[in-house]
Motif scaffolding. Structure first.
Motif, PDB file in Angstrom:
ATOM      1  N   ASP A   1      -8.494   0.839   2.921  1.00 33.38           N
ATOM      2  CA  ASP A   1      -8.203   0.015   4.089  1.00 33.38           C
ATOM      3  C   ASP A   1      -7.362  -1.179   3.656  1.00 33.38           C
ATOM      4  N   ALA A   2      -6.359  -1.486   4.464  1.00 35.56           N
ATOM      5  CA  ALA A   2      -5.479  -2.607   4.153  1.00 35.56           C
ATOM      6  C   ALA A   2      -5.034  -3.277   5.444  1.00 35.56           C
ATOM      7  N   ARG A   3      -4.328  -4.405   5.277  1.00 34.68           N
ATOM      8  CA  ARG A   3      -3.757  -5.105   6.417  1.00 34.68           C
ATOM      9  C   ARG A   3      -2.285  -5.364   6.110  1.00 34.68           C
ATOM     10  N   LEU A   4      -1.445  -5.096   7.095  1.00 32.62           N
ATOM     11  CA  LEU A   4      -0.016  -5.271   6.903  1.00 32.62           C
ATOM     12  C   LEU A   4       0.340  -6.756   6.949  1.00 32.62           C
ATOM     13  N   ALA A   5       0.953  -7.256   5.873  1.00 35.68           N
ATOM     14  CA  ALA A   5       1.361  -8.659   5.818  1.00 35.68           C
ATOM     15  C   ALA A   5       2.794  -8.844   6.313  1.00 35.68           C
ATOM     16  N   ASP A   6       3.675  -7.908   5.933  1.00 36.80           N
ATOM     17  CA  ASP A   6       5.081  -8.064   6.306  1.00 36.80           C
ATOM     18  C   ASP A   6       5.801  -6.739   6.103  1.00 36.80           C
ATOM     19  N   ALA A   7       6.927  -6.568   6.790  1.00 40.10           N
ATOM     20  CA  ALA A   7       7.768  -5.383   6.620  1.00 40.10           C
ATOM     21  C   ALA A   7       9.216  -5.829   6.563  1.00 40.10           C
ATOM     22  N   VAL A   8       9.942  -5.366   5.518  1.00 37.21           N
ATOM     23  CA  VAL A   8      11.343  -5.747   5.340  1.00 37.21           C
ATOM     24  C   VAL A   8      12.190  -4.477   5.280  1.00 37.21           C
ATOM     25  N   TYR A   9      13.107  -4.343   6.213  1.00 33.72           N
ATOM     26  CA  TYR A   9      14.002  -3.178   6.262  1.00 33.72           C
ATOM     27  C   TYR A   9      15.097  -3.343   5.213  1.00 33.72           C
ATOM     28  N   ARG A  10      15.274  -2.341   4.351  1.00 34.39           N
ATOM     29  CA  ARG A  10      16.256  -2.432   3.265  1.00 34.39           C
ATOM     30  C   ARG A  10      17.262  -1.281   3.300  1.00 34.39           C
ATOM     31  N   GLY A  11      17.447  -0.673   4.448  1.00 34.27           N
ATOM     32  CA  GLY A  11      18.439   0.393   4.577  1.00 34.27           C
ATOM     33  C   GLY A  11      17.819   1.761   4.365  1.00 34.27           C
ATOM     34  N   LEU A  12      17.820   2.250   3.130  1.00 31.78           N
ATOM     35  CA  LEU A  12      17.263   3.571   2.855  1.00 31.78           C
ATOM     36  C   LEU A  12      15.750   3.605   2.976  1.00 31.78           C
ATOM     37  N   TYR A  13      15.106   2.452   2.852  1.00 32.33           N
ATOM     38  CA  TYR A  13      13.652   2.414   2.956  1.00 32.33           C
ATOM     39  C   TYR A  13      13.221   1.071   3.521  1.00 32.33           C
ATOM     40  N   THR A  14      11.951   0.994   3.925  1.00 32.95           N
ATOM     41  CA  THR A  14      11.346  -0.267   4.358  1.00 32.95           C
ATOM     42  C   THR A  14      10.296  -0.663   3.343  1.00 32.95           C
ATOM     43  N   ASP A  15      10.275  -1.929   3.012  1.00 31.96           N
ATOM     44  CA  ASP A  15       9.329  -2.476   2.045  1.00 31.96           C
ATOM     45  C   ASP A  15       8.165  -3.100   2.830  1.00 31.96           C
ATOM     46  N   TYR A  16       6.972  -2.507   2.691  1.00 31.95           N
ATOM     47  CA  TYR A  16       5.787  -3.006   3.386  1.00 31.95           C
ATOM     48  C   TYR A  16       4.912  -3.786   2.406  1.00 31.95           C
ATOM     49  N   ARG A  17       4.611  -5.035   2.726  1.00 32.54           N
ATOM     50  CA  ARG A  17       3.671  -5.822   1.930  1.00 32.54           C
ATOM     51  C   ARG A  17       2.303  -5.745   2.575  1.00 32.54           C
ATOM     52  N   LEU A  18       1.304  -5.409   1.758  1.00 34.35           N
ATOM     53  CA  LEU A  18      -0.040  -5.115   2.267  1.00 34.35           C
ATOM     54  C   LEU A  18      -1.091  -5.907   1.511  1.00 34.35           C
ATOM     55  N   THR A  19      -2.225  -6.130   2.169  1.00 34.33           N
ATOM     56  CA  THR A  19      -3.364  -6.786   1.527  1.00 34.33           C
ATOM     57  C   THR A  19      -4.565  -5.852   1.621  1.00 34.33           C
ATOM     58  N   LEU A  20      -5.178  -5.538   0.472  1.00 40.21           N
ATOM     59  CA  LEU A  20      -6.353  -4.673   0.441  1.00 40.21           C
ATOM     60  C   LEU A  20      -7.591  -5.426   0.908  1.00 40.21           C
ATOM     61  N   SER A  21      -8.675  -4.683   1.130  1.00 37.95           N
ATOM     62  CA  SER A  21      -9.915  -5.281   1.624  1.00 37.95           C
ATOM     63  C   SER A  21     -10.506  -6.289   0.648  1.00 37.95           C
ATOM     64  N   ASP A  22     -10.165  -6.170  -0.657  1.00 38.64           N
ATOM     65  CA  ASP A  22     -10.680  -7.129  -1.641  1.00 38.64           C
ATOM     66  C   ASP A  22      -9.713  -8.281  -1.884  1.00 38.64           C
TER      67      ASP A  22
END
Length: 355
Positions: free
Chosen positions: A299-320
């Motif tokens: 389980d995680a929570r999405l902190a941010d998403a950055v579109y970089r063209g070929l892919y999107t970079d998702y920053r996540l925070t785990l339950s701990d």
């Protein structure tokens, strides 16, 4: 030394005052391979190259070339070529004169010199450039001249000290492919120094990762990229998450516990049991519905998403509370602050040894 080893370093040590730049380094270099010394500034990679060349003397240890001890021999007796970052071409000479310089000093006949120069300029893609001044060439072309000149005497090994770092990105990428092609065409052993991870992965047969004067991992590019041994190696390659977890051995296999979830891996890693760093590359993390089919689901929570063209970079925070990044070409509907499930296959989880 084994039959396919052309050069060996045996417990090489070098210090400048209190700064140790090579701390008992032992490496072997195979005949005809493209070998890269990779590390950040101050890791000792250029000092090691200079000791191989004879431009620096080790404080301890030995350097063996074809089984012969060359540790204290003069640079010009070693039969090695060297290419520097700043080209080191003679600006008052033509392209042909630069390439021919070492051959003429060695007493080769004019006819043989001319034939060798033509051969090398064709090899490096500069056929027809013989009469041009090197000052009329682009940076990439000047570096090709330097490579041709270094290869002219047919050295046993070509040493290259960050030769592409002064070039712009487009030309640097082109030259990476060219250097690999030239190395394979000549069969010459290349020993290459760089701090650029992509450069090392693109060109090398093997890579030695250096940190503070020590070799922390020496392996094929894919193994270093996908199976780093230590936190330093994992963090040195962009896109790798290093998380805190636990590592145990059960029935001959590694078992990892991360953020309260447990997964049995398909092999036994050398990482010690107990608290350990866990490496997971961002492209191997699955989000949303894709996560549920994986060996480890968190389980995680999405902190941010950055579109970089070929892919999107998702920053996540785990339950701990630990943070990580996932890279994927598939868009996900979750918005920052929302809960999201993430999953990883056991084959892509690596327990790390101590640095």
């Amino acid at each position: 030394m084994s039959g396919d080893t052309i050069l060996a370093l045996e417990s090489i040590r070098k210090a400048f005052g209190t700064t140790v730049t090579a701390d008992g380094v032992s490496l072997d270099f195979r005949r005809g391979e493209f070998f890269t010394l990779l590390g950040p500034s101050g890791s000792g990679k250029s000092t090691i190259l200079r000791m191989i060349a004879g431009l620096e003397q080790p404080d301890a240890g030995r350097i063996l070339l074809d089984g012969a001890d060359i540790t204290r021999t003069q640079p010009w007796t070693r039969g090695l070529g060297m290419v520097f970052q700043q080209y080191a071409n003679f600006p008052h000479m033509t392209v042909a004169e630069n390439v021919a310089y070492g051959l003429r000093r060695a007493g080769m006949s004019k006819a043989k010199v001319a034939a060798r120069v033509d051969e090398l300029l064709t090899l490096v893609g500069l056929s027809g450039f013989q009469g041009r001044r090197v000052t009329q060439l682009s940076g990439g072309e000047q570096q090709r001249v330097a490579i041709a000149r270094a290869l002219a005497p047919k050295p046993k090994i070509l040493l290259l000290d960050e030769p592409l770092s002064a070039l712009d990105e487009k030309i640097r990428r082109e030259m990476q492919d060219e250097l690999r092609r030239i190395q394979q065409a000549t069969g010459t052993t290349f020993i290459y120094v760089t701090h650029d991870q992509e450069e090392a992965l693109t060109m090398s047969d093997r890579i030695a990762v250096l940190n503070r004067g020590q070799c922390v991992q020496c392996d094929a590019p894919e193994k270093i990229f996908r199976r780093p041994r230590t936190r330093f190696v994992a963090r040195f390659f962009r896109g790798c998450n290093v998380l805190e977890g636990r590592h145990e051995i059960a029935e001959g296999r590694s078992v990892v516990t991360l953020a309260g979830a447990r997964v049995v891996l398909g092999e036994r890693f050398a990482a010690p049991e107990g608290a350990a760093g866990i490496a997971i590359r961002g492209e191997n993390i699955h989000l949303g519905a894709d996560a549920e089919e994986r060996d480890l689901v968190l389980d995680a929570r999405l902190a941010d998403a950055v579109y970089r063209g070929l892919y999107t970079d998702y920053r996540l925070t785990l339950s701990d509370g630990q943070e990580l990044s996932a890279m994927t070409g598939r868009a996900h509907a979750a918005k920052p602050g929302e809960a999201v499930r993430i999953g990883v296959d056991a084959a892509n989880i690596v327990p790390l040894e101590e640095d």
